[in-house]
Design an enzyme around this catalytic site. Sequence first.
Site, PDB file in Angstrom:
ATOM      1  N   TYR A 141      29.079  18.502  21.456  1.00 19.85           N
ATOM      2  CA  TYR A 141      29.494  17.119  21.630  1.00 19.85           C
ATOM      3  C   TYR A 141      29.730  16.446  20.282  1.00 19.85           C
ATOM      4  O   TYR A 141      30.804  15.873  20.041  1.00 19.85           O
ATOM      5  CB  TYR A 141      28.437  16.355  22.424  1.00 19.85           C
ATOM      6  CG  TYR A 141      28.800  14.914  22.649  1.00 19.85           C
ATOM      7  CD1 TYR A 141      29.767  14.564  23.581  1.00 19.85           C
ATOM      8  CD2 TYR A 141      28.188  13.894  21.917  1.00 19.85           C
ATOM      9  CE1 TYR A 141      30.123  13.239  23.788  1.00 19.85           C
ATOM     10  CE2 TYR A 141      28.530  12.567  22.124  1.00 19.85           C
ATOM     11  CZ  TYR A 141      29.495  12.246  23.054  1.00 19.85           C
ATOM     12  OH  TYR A 141      29.847  10.930  23.242  1.00 19.85           O
TER      13      TYR A 141
ATOM     14  N   SER B 135      32.014   8.179  19.333  1.00 16.16           N
ATOM     15  CA  SER B 135      30.601   8.023  19.667  1.00 16.16           C
ATOM     16  C   SER B 135      29.845   7.812  18.371  1.00 16.16           C
ATOM     17  O   SER B 135      30.344   8.154  17.290  1.00 16.16           O
ATOM     18  CB  SER B 135      30.083   9.292  20.356  1.00 16.16           C
ATOM     19  OG  SER B 135      28.670   9.307  20.446  1.00 16.16           O
TER      20      SER B 135
END
Length: 229
Positions: A102, A89
């Site tokens: 995350y 990401s």
Amino acid sequence: MPDVRAVLCDVTDFDRIASIVAQAEQDHGPVDVLINNAGYGHEGILEETPIEEMRRQFDVNVFGAVAIAKAFLPRFRKRRRGFIVNVTSMGGLITMPGLASYCGSKFALQGISEVMRAEMAPFGVHVTALCPGSFRTDWAGRSMVRTERSITDYDTLFDPIRAARHEKDGKQLGDPAKLAAAVLQLVASDTPPPQLLLGSDALQLVRKRLSRLEKEITDWEELIRSTDG
């Protein structure tokens, strides 16, 4: 349209992975490309987040992804070919308040991917970390786990962030179909990059982070060098 066969598997069910991979190759022949995309988003202020929620995030996003990759590594190594795309990401290169679990998991997978790339390169196996920005998927919607708010001191910082994420869900700039086309172009390359950003938001935010990092290094360079013996 190619034939598709789906096999449900919790990537944290580590004992099942090897047999699923073996069955896939037995039924369909050698796998050429692994797109390692299992994962989900966790949103929550770090102080409010139970450690069990963070552990689950790492179990899926890091250890699950690594377990899948490890099931293919010996096969790719022996065949002297293969391509692993570990989907990280932009959150594996930058951070945002409320995404400690995350971003931490994606930073971990980012680093592991670079080591994996170096270790597999002598065997003709490519490894790229794919770093998407915001795309119109369920990441910020039904698939996201959100820690319940409990500490009012964080309201001013975090409530607008959570509200904005809800508002933007489904309206993100990134088109998943265009991402898929970009991945096909990536895996067709003989010289793929260690990481590939996708999306103009990822490009902008990562460039800003790199610029800040360069300034920090310059500002603190004297102290950085002072520890040499």
